[in-house]
Design a protein around this motif. Structure first.
Motif, PDB file in Angstrom:
ATOM      1  N   THR A 182      11.416  32.542  45.621  1.00 22.27           N
ATOM      2  CA  THR A 182      12.037  32.962  46.875  1.00 22.27           C
ATOM      3  C   THR A 182      11.214  32.417  48.041  1.00 22.27           C
ATOM      4  OG1 THR A 182      10.793  35.021  47.221  1.00 22.27           O
ATOM      5  CG2 THR A 182      12.711  35.104  45.730  1.00 22.27           C
ATOM      6  N   LEU A 183      11.747  32.515  49.236  1.00 23.49           N
ATOM      7  CA  LEU A 183      11.005  32.035  50.399  1.00 23.49           C
ATOM      8  C   LEU A 183       9.720  32.833  50.623  1.00 23.49           C
ATOM      9  CD1 LEU A 183      12.668  33.191  53.761  1.00 23.49           C
ATOM     10  CD2 LEU A 183      13.098  34.270  51.563  1.00 23.49           C
ATOM     11  N   TYR A 184       9.640  34.035  50.032  1.00 21.26           N
ATOM     12  CA  TYR A 184       8.436  34.850  50.184  1.00 21.26           C
ATOM     13  C   TYR A 184       7.321  34.387  49.243  1.00 21.26           C
ATOM     14  CZ  TYR A 184      12.175  37.599  52.228  1.00 21.26           C
ATOM     15  OH  TYR A 184      13.262  37.986  52.967  1.00 21.26           O
ATOM     16  N   ASP A 185       7.664  33.498  48.306  1.00 19.64           N
ATOM     17  CA  ASP A 185       6.661  32.953  47.390  1.00 19.64           C
ATOM     18  C   ASP A 185       6.050  31.652  47.902  1.00 19.64           C
ATOM     19  OD1 ASP A 185       7.201  34.964  45.442  1.00 19.64           O
ATOM     20  OD2 ASP A 185       8.983  33.852  44.806  1.00 19.64           O
ATOM     21  N   VAL A 186       6.585  31.133  48.978  1.00 17.93           N
ATOM     22  CA  VAL A 186       6.160  29.830  49.504  1.00 17.93           C
ATOM     23  C   VAL A 186       5.331  30.036  50.763  1.00 17.93           C
ATOM     24  CG1 VAL A 186       6.950  27.619  50.435  1.00 17.93           C
ATOM     25  CG2 VAL A 186       8.192  28.700  48.547  1.00 17.93           C
ATOM     26  N   SER A 187       4.238  29.296  50.883  1.00 18.13           N
ATOM     27  CA  SER A 187       3.412  29.361  52.086  1.00 18.13           C
ATOM     28  C   SER A 187       3.941  28.406  53.142  1.00 18.13           C
ATOM     29  CB  SER A 187       1.963  29.001  51.753  1.00 18.13           C
ATOM     30  OG  SER A 187       1.196  28.902  52.950  1.00 18.13           O
ATOM     31  N   PHE A 188       4.165  28.947  54.340  1.00 12.73           N
ATOM     32  CA  PHE A 188       4.601  28.138  55.468  1.00 12.73           C
ATOM     33  C   PHE A 188       3.524  28.069  56.551  1.00 12.73           C
ATOM     34  CE2 PHE A 188       8.638  29.702  53.656  1.00 12.73           C
ATOM     35  CZ  PHE A 188       9.324  28.504  53.521  1.00 12.73           C
ATOM     36  N   THR A 189       2.300  28.456  56.201  1.00 12.66           N
ATOM     37  CA  THR A 189       1.240  28.454  57.201  1.00 12.66           C
ATOM     38  C   THR A 189       0.722  27.052  57.498  1.00 12.66           C
ATOM     39  OG1 THR A 189      -0.395  28.876  55.465  1.00 12.66           O
ATOM     40  CG2 THR A 189       0.501  30.791  56.624  1.00 12.66           C
ATOM     41  N   GLU A 190       1.008  26.099  56.621  1.00 11.54           N
ATOM     42  CA  GLU A 190       0.617  24.711  56.840  1.00 11.54           C
ATOM     43  C   GLU A 190       1.775  23.964  57.492  1.00 11.54           C
ATOM     44  OE1 GLU A 190       0.771  22.689  52.706  1.00 11.54           O
ATOM     45  OE2 GLU A 190       0.777  24.863  52.337  1.00 11.54           O
ATOM     46  N   PRO A 191       1.559  22.736  57.964  1.00  7.58           N
ATOM     47  CA  PRO A 191       2.662  21.952  58.538  1.00  7.58           C
ATOM     48  C   PRO A 191       3.846  21.899  57.581  1.00  7.58           C
ATOM     49  CG  PRO A 191       0.571  20.855  58.945  1.00  7.58           C
ATOM     50  CD  PRO A 191       0.265  22.005  58.033  1.00  7.58           C
ATOM     51  N   SER A 192       5.024  22.252  58.070  1.00 13.16           N
ATOM     52  CA  SER A 192       6.181  22.408  57.179  1.00 13.16           C
ATOM     53  C   SER A 192       7.446  21.822  57.777  1.00 13.16           C
ATOM     54  CB  SER A 192       6.425  23.893  56.877  1.00 13.16           C
ATOM     55  OG  SER A 192       5.279  24.510  56.322  1.00 13.16           O
ATOM     56  N   ALA A 193       8.323  21.376  56.878  1.00 16.82           N
ATOM     57  CA  ALA A 193       9.674  20.963  57.246  1.00 16.82           C
ATOM     58  C   ALA A 193      10.628  21.626  56.261  1.00 16.82           C
ATOM     59  CB  ALA A 193       9.825  19.445  57.191  1.00 16.82           C
ATOM     60  N   GLU A 238      10.781  33.931  58.515  1.00 16.92           N
ATOM     61  CA  GLU A 238       9.711  34.105  57.542  1.00 16.92           C
ATOM     62  C   GLU A 238       8.537  33.192  57.894  1.00 16.92           C
ATOM     63  OE1 GLU A 238       7.280  35.086  54.261  1.00 16.92           O
ATOM     64  OE2 GLU A 238       8.822  36.144  55.422  1.00 16.92           O
ATOM     65  N   VAL A 239       8.814  31.992  58.356  1.00 14.88           N
ATOM     66  CA  VAL A 239       7.743  31.103  58.840  1.00 14.88           C
ATOM     67  C   VAL A 239       7.007  31.784  59.984  1.00 14.88           C
ATOM     68  CG1 VAL A 239       7.216  28.902  59.924  1.00 14.88           C
ATOM     69  CG2 VAL A 239       8.998  29.016  58.171  1.00 14.88           C
ATOM     70  N   LEU A 240       7.752  32.333  60.920  1.00 22.72           N
ATOM     71  CA  LEU A 240       7.153  32.994  62.081  1.00 22.72           C
ATOM     72  C   LEU A 240       6.301  34.182  61.640  1.00 22.72           C
ATOM     73  CD1 LEU A 240       7.281  32.504  65.142  1.00 22.72           C
ATOM     74  CD2 LEU A 240       9.077  34.245  65.257  1.00 22.72           C
ATOM     75  N   ARG A 241       6.819  34.959  60.697  1.00 26.81           N
ATOM     76  CA  ARG A 241       6.063  36.134  60.203  1.00 26.81           C
ATOM     77  C   ARG A 241       4.749  35.715  59.594  1.00 26.81           C
ATOM     78  NH1 ARG A 241       4.567  38.740  55.904  1.00 26.81           N
ATOM     79  NH2 ARG A 241       5.408  37.124  54.529  1.00 26.81           N
ATOM     80  N   GLN A 242       4.794  34.686  58.725  1.00 30.26           N
ATOM     81  CA  GLN A 242       3.566  34.239  58.061  1.00 30.26           C
ATOM     82  C   GLN A 242       2.549  33.700  59.065  1.00 30.26           C
ATOM     83  OE1 GLN A 242       3.977  31.658  54.692  1.00 30.26           O
ATOM     84  NE2 GLN A 242       5.676  32.822  53.791  1.00 30.26           N
ATOM     85  N   ARG A 243       3.017  32.950  60.023  1.00 33.65           N
ATOM     86  CA  ARG A 243       2.089  32.337  60.967  1.00 33.65           C
ATOM     87  C   ARG A 243       1.510  33.333  61.966  1.00 33.65           C
ATOM     88  NH1 ARG A 243       4.567  26.220  62.064  1.00 33.65           N
ATOM     89  NH2 ARG A 243       4.499  25.587  59.862  1.00 33.65           N
ATOM     90  N   ARG A 244       2.268  34.355  62.294  1.00 30.84           N
ATOM     91  CA  ARG A 244       1.749  35.404  63.183  1.00 30.84           C
ATOM     92  C   ARG A 244       0.761  36.296  62.443  1.00 30.84           C
ATOM     93  NH1 ARG A 244       4.354  36.637  67.958  1.00 30.84           N
ATOM     94  NH2 ARG A 244       3.985  38.857  67.678  1.00 30.84           N
ATOM     95  N   ALA A 245       0.956  36.428  61.145  1.00 31.16           N
ATOM     96  CA  ALA A 245       0.042  37.271  60.362  1.00 31.16           C
ATOM     97  C   ALA A 245      -1.332  36.611  60.224  1.00 31.16           C
ATOM     98  CB  ALA A 245       0.636  37.509  58.977  1.00 31.16           C
TER      99      ALA A 245
END
Length: 245
Positions: A182-193, A238-245
């Motif tokens: 799921t998208l919750y299993d993937v890290s988006f804290t690094e540069p992402s597309a 979800e990207v925003l949530r991970q990066r704000r955390a």
């Protein structure tokens, strides 16, 4: 809001193309021939402009009959160069976030995605030159004007954009149900597309094959998929949530 600016007439369209106007699509009359018409066809193909052969009745509706067998739509925005945009974002010091839309066809979905992209800090949206939704009046209205704020790039093939992102150190994540993650299993804290697919067929299998990761949204109901603009919004937040955390 009016739709895109339209140009009628073969010679007028040739001049517009040669003047480097941003032509979104050219409608050509089926069965038409002649030297000037052939010149236009050759130029459209050379510039990789999206085209469609249509009955004269459609051209009559678009132009009230004053078309000489050809109608062109001019995009209301100027498109950015993808390589230049990616380089600028990478050099800015922020963590890049891009959207790749694999032949999304509905203009309202396109507009809704652009609006959410602007709200979540997306650095740029990449679309394919042929086969995707145009930027027109409906796109602008649905985006609430965000189409003028988020850089949009056109490429020959989305796969080219995938390879360039990867070569630039950007992880490419495809939003697809064809995975256990799921998208919750993937890290988006690094540069992402993030790659979003078309409404009908989803993401092209050849793009899925070369993506760095695949991710899906958990669905608890009986319906097997979400509207693409809604799914895109879930991924972006979800990207925003991970990066704000």
């Amino acid at each position: 809001m009016e739709d895109q600016t339209q140009i009628f007439g073969i010679r007028a369209i040739i001049e517009a193309i040669n003047a480097n106007k941003t032509i979104d699509k050219v409608f050509l009359q089926k069965g038409l021939s002649g030297d000037l018409f052939t010149e236009l066809e050759t130029l459209v193909n050379k510039k990789s402009i999206n085209k469609s052969y249509v009955p004269v009745e459609k051209l009559n509706r678009l132009s009230k009959g004053n078309h000489q067998g050809a109608v062109a739509q001019i995009s209301p925005i100027a498109f950015h160069d993808m390589e230049t945009l990616v380089s600028q974002v990478m050099e800015s010091g922020k963590t890049p976030l891009f959207l790749l839309l694999d032949q999304l066809s509905d203009v309202r979905n396109f507009g809704a995605i652009i609006r959410t992209a602007e709200c979540t800090g997306v650095d740029g949206i990449i679309v394919q030159k042929k086969g995707g939704a145009p930027v027109n009046g409906d796109t602008i209205k649905t985006s609430a004007g965000a189409v003028f704020k988020v850089p949009i790039c056109k490429v020959d093939h989305i796969k080219d954009a995938v390879f360039f992102m990867q070569a630039s150190g950007i992880k490419v994540v495809s939003a697809t149900e064809k995975t256990n993650d799921t998208l919750y299993d993937v890290s988006f804290t690094e540069p992402s597309a993030i790659v979003m697919g078309s409404e009908g067929r989803g993401i092209n299998p050849s793009i899925l094959k070369v993506s760095d990761a695949r991710a899906k949204l958990p669905l608890l109901g009986e319906i097997e998929s979400l509207n693409v603009s809604v799914a895109c919004g879930a991924f972006l937040y979800e990207v925003l949530r991970q990066r704000r955390a």
